[in-house]
Design a protein around this motif. Structure first.
Motif, mmCIF file in Angstrom:
data_model
loop_
_atom_site.group_PDB
_atom_site.id
_atom_site.type_symbol
_atom_site.label_atom_id
_atom_site.label_comp_id
_atom_site.label_asym_id
_atom_site.label_seq_id
_atom_site.Cartn_x
_atom_site.Cartn_y
_atom_site.Cartn_z
ATOM 1 N N GLY A 1 -3.163 149.216 9.385
ATOM 2 C CA GLY A 1 -3.626 148.518 10.574
ATOM 3 C C GLY A 1 -3.013 147.151 10.798
ATOM 4 N N THR A 2 -2.122 146.731 9.914
ATOM 5 C CA THR A 2 -1.498 145.411 10.021
ATOM 6 C C THR A 2 -0.032 145.560 10.413
ATOM 7 N N GLU A 3 0.388 144.768 11.388
ATOM 8 C CA GLU A 3 1.784 144.811 11.813
ATOM 9 C C GLU A 3 2.644 143.988 10.864
ATOM 10 N N GLU B 1 11.482 149.802 4.448
ATOM 11 C CA GLU B 1 12.254 151.027 4.214
ATOM 12 C C GLU B 1 11.341 152.252 4.222
ATOM 13 N N TYR B 2 10.177 152.112 3.590
ATOM 14 C CA TYR B 2 9.226 153.233 3.541
ATOM 15 C C TYR B 2 8.776 153.632 4.949
ATOM 16 N N LEU B 3 8.438 152.643 5.779
ATOM 17 C CA LEU B 3 7.955 152.941 7.128
ATOM 18 C C LEU B 3 9.048 153.576 7.986
ATOM 19 N N LEU B 4 10.277 153.112 7.836
ATOM 20 C CA LEU B 4 11.380 153.694 8.597
ATOM 21 C C LEU B 4 11.652 155.123 8.143
ATOM 22 N N GLN B 5 11.694 155.347 6.823
ATOM 23 C CA GLN B 5 11.940 156.693 6.304
ATOM 24 C C GLN B 5 10.821 157.650 6.708
ATOM 25 N N ARG C 1 7.453 150.596 17.391
ATOM 26 C CA ARG C 1 6.035 150.543 17.012
ATOM 27 C C ARG C 1 5.755 151.153 15.638
ATOM 28 N N ILE C 2 6.756 151.260 14.812
ATOM 29 C CA ILE C 2 6.535 151.960 13.535
ATOM 30 C C ILE C 2 6.166 151.023 12.393
ATOM 31 N N PHE C 3 6.348 149.712 12.574
ATOM 32 C CA PHE C 3 6.150 148.799 11.446
ATOM 33 C C PHE C 3 4.707 148.302 11.390
ATOM 34 N N LEU D 1 18.337 148.233 16.723
ATOM 35 C CA LEU D 1 17.113 149.005 16.940
ATOM 36 C C LEU D 1 15.871 148.133 16.993
ATOM 37 N N TYR D 2 15.892 147.053 16.243
ATOM 38 C CA TYR D 2 14.695 146.210 16.167
ATOM 39 C C TYR D 2 15.121 144.781 15.872
ATOM 40 N N VAL D 3 14.441 143.822 16.490
ATOM 41 C CA VAL D 3 14.688 142.420 16.185
ATOM 42 C C VAL D 3 13.396 141.651 16.438
#
Length: 597
Positions: free
Chosen positions: A324-326, A531-535, A318-320, A292-294
């Motif tokens: 405002g910081t990637e 984990e928080y951002l994915l959930q 684009r979820i991580f 899904l992401y790399v």
């Protein structure tokens, strides 16, 4: 030339430099963390290790070149040619410094000029072969016969012919080049091989090898003598002669004696090479729909192209971002563990005579407490047991099938999957082609997708509806939806999301209690954020995958001659973060393998 027998081997545990360092007139070959210097004692073992790392760094360098990370002129040694080192700057401001005072291979590899070599082996001369397309150019040389025919005994054509004046310098170069290319596992043209072999036969002997412990010193001495003889007896020295002479001279007489202490050849931040290798391995071995992401920063264009070659099961590109910081995890994989499950083998299937509207698909599994299962195949006819079709593939013993490999793709199995899933159950599902396992292998992860998938299978033959799923005959109007509900429950029992962090740590460092707080600050907190951002994304989008587990995992380098490329490490942080030990030697081998896709 390097004398590999005099290289001192050390495992570099304190900092990230990997390569050759000169210290007090001693050359030290620093290996990466996870490696061991034990068992690396002989000339041949050190030679093989050097060329392995040379190839690895060259692959990494090519990836950096194509992405525009190199900001100084680079040489063919896989490194930046500058006494103070050269730098690679990536988008995250990390820097890699390459060192290249070691010139043992560069002069030869840089001097390779196919056109110049072939001018010495292809000259115009008389040939008995005739090129009929050019016959009209030779009529003035022919003998005209009485019947009007023309007789030609030869033509001037391009042919292979050794040039008498400068050929020895070229064949000497070809010999050295061929020896180096053999160690680098690269192909050379047949003309180059032929010239190199000619030089070997004339000056060295058939058993001589430049990179063999037995003949290294004698061959090196003979090459130096041969270069002197060739130089003294070559009457005409054109620019091509000096092109090859200078390359050979640098190779034979290049010295590190005046370069001083410090890094001679290698890379300062090997952790970035380590990350590139591991992520490339994930791209090579994981279906792109489930990767899904790399982090693409250190991947080659070819790897990035493969990563993007399929639509993702879940779009998380684009979820991580937080405040405002990637933030950038190394990799996020969906259901990666299911492909690593081995197929159960060497068990018996016993025919059961149960009749489902004249379809015979039922078996007993003695190994699993005589469990009843059903196996059917497309276009199966009534009153013909699946056993009869399977015995064309598998051996039988006492009226039982011996299942020693997975069933062919045309077979589908079904039974009630127990609530407590374990590796043995999953292995059985894989071996017998349980419809749920087949769906996961076909990248089916949603209720709607499974309903459509199972409907297509059932339409192919009535045996599936009338026998395989007969237990749901009271719900035939909604059969696809019913089975899809059970499938989704099955999926929730699997660990589907893995957030992988590539770590360049020793296992011992990670397990020492005094390092726990530092690791929590630098690494564990980041995993919490990922984990928080994915959930959060799964719940906000009301994804059907929102209830699935999310697991974090650290990949650590280690070395073993017996274990596979990936093996589970000890329990860590109470099981919150999984540890996977990555066999660094096998990972390098994988990195050097071309991607066949």
């Amino acid at each position: 030339m390097l004398n590999f027998s005099k290289l001192e081997i050390r495992t570099n545990e304190k900092y990230s430099f990997v390569g050759i360092e000169q210290k007090n007139n001693q050359l030290i070959f620093h290996l990466p963390k996870g490696f061991t210097e034990k068992g690396i004692n002989t000339f041949d073992e050190k030679r093989d290790l050097f060329f392995l790392f040379y190839r690895m760094l060259n692959v990494f360098k090519q990836s950096c070149l194509e992405k525009g990370y190199l900001n100084k002129t680079s040489d063919r040694d896989g490194l930046v040619k500058d006494d103070g080192g050269g730098e690679i700057s990536t988008n995250d401001d990390a820097q890699i410094v390459f060192y290249s005072k070691l010139d043992v291979l560069t002069s030869i590899l840089d001097a390779y000029d196919e056109l110049k070599i072939l001018t010495f082996v292809r000259r115009v001369g008389k040939s008995e072969k005739l090129d009929y397309s050019k016959l009209h150019r030779c009529l003035h040389k022919g003998i005209f016969l009485e019947n009007g025919a023309v007789y030609l005994d030869s033509m001037d054509m391009m042919r292979r012919e050794i040039h008498l004046e400068s050929s020895d310098i070229v064949s000497m170069y070809c010999y050295i080049l061929t020896e180096i290319k053999e160690q680098l596992k690269e192909e050379v043209r047949s003309e180059v091989q032929a010239l190199g072999e000619q030089f070997r036969q004339h000056y060295l002997g058939t058993e001589s090898s430049l990179f063999s412990e037995k003949s290294y010193q004698s061959v090196l001495s003979s090459l130096k003598d041969a270069l002197e003889v060739i130089d003294n007896y070559t009457p005409f020295k054109d620019p091509d002669y000096w092109h090859f002479y200078d390359a050979i001279y640098s190779f034979l007489f290049g010295s590190l004696q005046h370069s001083g202490d410090g890094e001679i050849w290698g890379i300062n931040n090997f952790h970035m090479v380590w990350e590139a290798m591991c992520l490339t391995y994930l791209v090579k071995t994981t279906p792109p729909a489930r990767l899904l992401y790399v982090d693409e920063a250190l991947l080659s264009r070819q790897s990035i192209q493969k990563f993007k070659s399929a639509e993702k099961v879940l779009d998380i590109a684009r979820i991580f971002r937080i405040n405002g910081t990637e933030v950038v995890p190394d990799a996020v994989i969906m259901s990666s563990g299911i492909n690593s499950i081995p197929s159960a083998g060497n068990f018996k299937l016993v025919q059961n005579g149960w009749d489902d509207y004249a379809y015979l698909t039922t078996f007993n599994l003695p190994k699993f407490k005589n469990r009843l299962i059903k196996i059917a195949y497309q276009q199966q006819v009534k009153k013909f047991h699946t056993f009869n079709e399977l015995q064309e593939v598998f051996p039988t013993q006492n009226q039982a099938l011996i299942i020693n490999s997975p069933l062919p793709d045309k077979f589908y199995a079904y039974w009630d999957v127990p609530d407590a899933l374990n590796p043995e159950e999953l292995s059985l599902m894989r071996c017998l082609n349980h419809v749920f396992f087949r769906a996961v292998q076909d990248q089916i992860f949603s209720h709607e997708a499974f309903s459509n998938w199972i409907k297509y299978i059932m339409l192919s033959s009535p045996v599936f509806r009338d026998s395989l799923f007969r237990k749901y005959e009271n719900e035939m109007l909604h059969l696809e939806s019913k089975i899809a509900d059970i499938f989704i429950s099955f999926l929730k029992k699997l660990k589907f999301f893995q957030i992988i962090d590539i770590k360049y740590y020793d296992l011992d460092y990670l397990l020492k209690p005094e390092n726990a707080e530092t690791i929590k600050q630098r690494s564990i907190r980041k995993q919490f954020v990922y984990e928080y951002l994915l959930q959060k994304h799964l719940h906000r989008s009301n994804s059907p995958l929102k209830d699935w587990d999310i697991k974090s995992e650290f990949w650590l380098p280690f070395y073993s001659q017996e274990l596979p490329i990936l093996s589970p490490g000890p329990q860590y942080m109470g099981g919150y973060v999984g540890l996977t030990q990555v066999n660094i030697k096998l990972m390098i081998d994988s990195y050097l393998e071309p991607d066949g896709n």
